[in-house]
Design a protein around this motif. Structure first.
Motif, mmCIF file in Angstrom:
data_model
loop_
_atom_site.group_PDB
_atom_site.id
_atom_site.type_symbol
_atom_site.label_atom_id
_atom_site.label_comp_id
_atom_site.label_asym_id
_atom_site.label_seq_id
_atom_site.Cartn_x
_atom_site.Cartn_y
_atom_site.Cartn_z
ATOM 1 N N ASN A 1 6.332 -4.040 10.314
ATOM 2 C CA ASN A 1 5.772 -2.814 9.672
ATOM 3 C C ASN A 1 5.790 -2.818 8.125
ATOM 4 N N TYR A 2 6.289 -4.081 7.803
ATOM 5 C CA TYR A 2 6.331 -3.950 6.526
ATOM 6 C C TYR A 2 5.012 -4.117 5.615
ATOM 7 N N VAL A 3 4.077 -4.755 6.278
ATOM 8 C CA VAL A 3 2.564 -5.036 5.751
ATOM 9 C C VAL A 3 1.970 -3.816 5.605
ATOM 10 N N PHE A 4 2.226 -2.658 6.465
ATOM 11 C CA PHE A 4 1.897 -1.146 6.452
ATOM 12 C C PHE A 4 2.426 -0.314 5.633
ATOM 13 N N ILE A 5 3.522 -0.517 4.918
ATOM 14 C CA ILE A 5 4.278 0.277 4.126
ATOM 15 C C ILE A 5 4.193 -0.186 2.559
ATOM 16 N N GLN A 6 3.950 -1.795 2.519
ATOM 17 C CA GLN A 6 3.951 -2.428 1.112
ATOM 18 C C GLN A 6 3.277 -1.632 0.085
ATOM 19 N N ASP A 7 2.030 -1.306 0.395
ATOM 20 C CA ASP A 7 1.027 -0.712 -0.823
ATOM 21 C C ASP A 7 1.854 0.684 -1.151
ATOM 22 N N VAL A 8 2.211 1.367 -0.127
ATOM 23 C CA VAL A 8 3.110 2.434 -0.471
ATOM 24 C C VAL A 8 4.120 2.431 -1.418
ATOM 25 N N VAL A 9 5.031 1.490 -0.895
ATOM 26 C CA VAL A 9 6.133 1.432 -1.754
ATOM 27 C C VAL A 9 5.702 0.891 -3.344
ATOM 28 N N GLU A 10 4.801 -0.137 -3.051
ATOM 29 C CA GLU A 10 4.354 -0.540 -4.592
ATOM 30 C C GLU A 10 3.790 0.644 -5.305
ATOM 31 N N GLN A 11 2.975 1.349 -4.844
ATOM 32 C CA GLN A 11 2.367 2.638 -5.758
ATOM 33 C C GLN A 11 3.694 3.415 -6.166
ATOM 34 N N THR A 12 4.469 3.741 -5.255
ATOM 35 C CA THR A 12 5.665 4.583 -5.517
ATOM 36 C C THR A 12 6.496 4.179 -6.567
ATOM 37 N N CYS A 13 6.698 2.786 -6.815
ATOM 38 C CA CYS A 13 7.282 1.998 -7.937
ATOM 39 C C CYS A 13 6.651 2.324 -9.182
ATOM 40 N N LEU A 14 5.236 2.209 -9.035
ATOM 41 C CA LEU A 14 4.502 2.326 -10.237
ATOM 42 C C LEU A 14 4.467 3.839 -10.780
ATOM 43 N N GLU A 15 4.457 4.658 -9.694
ATOM 44 C CA GLU A 15 4.675 6.075 -10.277
ATOM 45 C C GLU A 15 5.867 6.467 -10.834
ATOM 46 N N TYR A 16 6.919 5.867 -10.564
ATOM 47 C CA TYR A 16 8.116 6.252 -10.953
ATOM 48 C C TYR A 16 8.850 5.377 -11.949
ATOM 49 N N GLY A 17 7.936 4.246 -12.357
ATOM 50 C CA GLY A 17 8.464 3.176 -13.417
ATOM 51 C C GLY A 17 9.450 2.494 -12.894
ATOM 52 N N VAL A 18 9.481 2.183 -11.547
ATOM 53 C CA VAL A 18 10.401 1.184 -11.102
ATOM 54 C C VAL A 18 9.633 -0.257 -10.935
ATOM 55 N N PRO A 19 10.309 -1.349 -11.461
ATOM 56 C CA PRO A 19 9.720 -2.948 -11.407
ATOM 57 C C PRO A 19 9.472 -2.943 -9.907
ATOM 58 N N TYR A 20 8.114 -3.598 -9.869
ATOM 59 C CA TYR A 20 7.675 -4.110 -8.414
ATOM 60 C C TYR A 20 7.153 -5.543 -8.568
ATOM 61 N N GLN A 21 8.012 -6.598 -8.611
ATOM 62 C CA GLN A 21 7.561 -7.806 -8.718
ATOM 63 C C GLN A 21 7.105 -8.557 -7.355
ATOM 64 N N SER A 22 6.055 -9.253 -7.508
ATOM 65 C CA SER A 22 5.479 -9.947 -6.324
ATOM 66 C C SER A 22 4.600 -11.292 -6.892
ATOM 67 N N GLU A 23 4.686 -12.265 -6.036
ATOM 68 C CA GLU A 23 3.879 -13.562 -6.561
ATOM 69 C C GLU A 23 2.899 -13.711 -5.295
ATOM 70 N N PRO A 24 1.767 -14.297 -5.892
ATOM 71 C CA PRO A 24 0.588 -14.109 -4.801
ATOM 72 C C PRO A 24 0.636 -15.330 -3.714
ATOM 73 N N SER A 25 1.675 -16.208 -3.915
ATOM 74 C CA SER A 25 1.816 -16.977 -2.902
ATOM 75 C C SER A 25 3.277 -17.627 -2.702
ATOM 76 N N LEU A 26 3.584 -18.171 -1.646
ATOM 77 C CA LEU A 26 5.026 -18.842 -1.668
ATOM 78 C C LEU A 26 4.992 -20.156 -2.585
ATOM 79 N N PHE A 27 3.921 -20.764 -2.842
ATOM 80 C CA PHE A 27 3.965 -21.914 -3.517
ATOM 81 C C PHE A 27 4.180 -21.540 -5.180
#
Length: 284
Positions: free
Chosen positions: A238-264
């Protein structure tokens, strides 16, 4: 504890204030062989850990089945973690040894019997080295990487206390800048302690290939590490379905949400981070 395990079995996670971010063996490094945390004392050989580290990763699952499993069964502890909730039961200890004998029998005994000791042992080692390398690679990039913050357990949750703030190896607190950025988009944002449990999970974890169904499935959810830490009772599919919600919530509350485009890209940044930690001048 037993109550928390029962709640998880029933799909009910424990309260945030009851969680202990340090009661997780995944956060421990292979120190002193490698220096993965800025509080660790730097040794001369750590200057080369970005070179020899990837070779040590291959031993991850071997250490698990031949050292950690047996140690926790004999002592009732995994490092500083009390495992008596499971291994305090004689039945569970008995089940552990029976299953260990069975698994070693079909993973080592049968191959050695049918193909010879040399081939059987080689198959066992190659399988573990491959599994260990892949798993360790997907684990380490989630917590030991450029830009990540490191937290230390301390009392209190004051927003103003510097000691309560997860910081990077450079001594900065990314959440300070993300809160300022959020404040420019919204007149007022809720005050969230820097050492709030959920905020700490976001500050100390990194995603890679976010939103990718393939990598989420291949890694067993490790590619969405932030969601994994925030919602440990949710099935990783279910992570792929809630990922964008978590990221948007972090942006809204000013909490860091670090992600890299690929494993490489995450792997390259991890190696650079290991090199920096190995060359940093710190005596303890």
């Amino acid at each position: 504890d037993v109550d928390e395990e029962r709640r998880k079995e029933n799909g009910i996670d424990c309260l945030l204030e009851q969680k202990d971010q340090e009661a997780d063996p995944d956060v421990f490094s292979s120190f002193p062989a490698m220096r993965m945390h800025p509080v660790h004392k730097a040794e001369w050989y750590h200057r080369y850990q970005h070179v020899y580290g990837p070779f040590l990763f291959a031993f991850m699952t071997l250490a698990k089945v031949l050292q950690q499993d047996i140690e926790v069964a004999l002592t009732g502890r995994l490092y500083h973690i009390d495992a008596s909730c499971r291994y305090g039961s004689s039945l569970n200890v008995f089940r552990f040894w029976i299953m260990k004998l069975i698994t070693m029998g079909y993973m080592v005994g049968l191959p050695c019997y049918f193909h010879g000791v040399a081939v059987g042992s080689t198959l066992f080692l190659v399988g573990h080295f491959t599994c260990g390398e892949v798993l360790a690679t997907m684990f380490i990039v989630n917590h030991v990487i450029e830009g990540i913050s490191f937290a230390e357990k301390c009392e209190g949750n004051s927003l103003g206390e510097k000691k309560n703030r997860p910081t990077t190896v450079m001594g900065t607190t990314p959440m300070e800048s993300t809160r300022r950025e959020a404040a420019t988009k919204k007149k007022q944002i809720p005050e969230i302690p820097f050492n709030d449990w959920a905020a700490v999970q976001c500050q100390t974890s990194v995603n890679w290939s976010p939103g990718s169904w393939f990598w989420n499935h291949f890694s067993g959810g490790l590619s969405h590490q932030i969601e994994h830490h925030l919602f440990p009772s949710i099935c990783h599919t279910n992570y792929v379905f809630i990922q964008d919600v978590v990221e948007q919530t972090c942006l809204e509350y000013g909490v860091p949400y670090q992600s890299e485009p690929s494993l490489f890209s995450a792997y390259i940044k991890m190696l650079k981070h290991l090199k920096f930690l190995g060359s940093e001048k710190k005596e303890g």
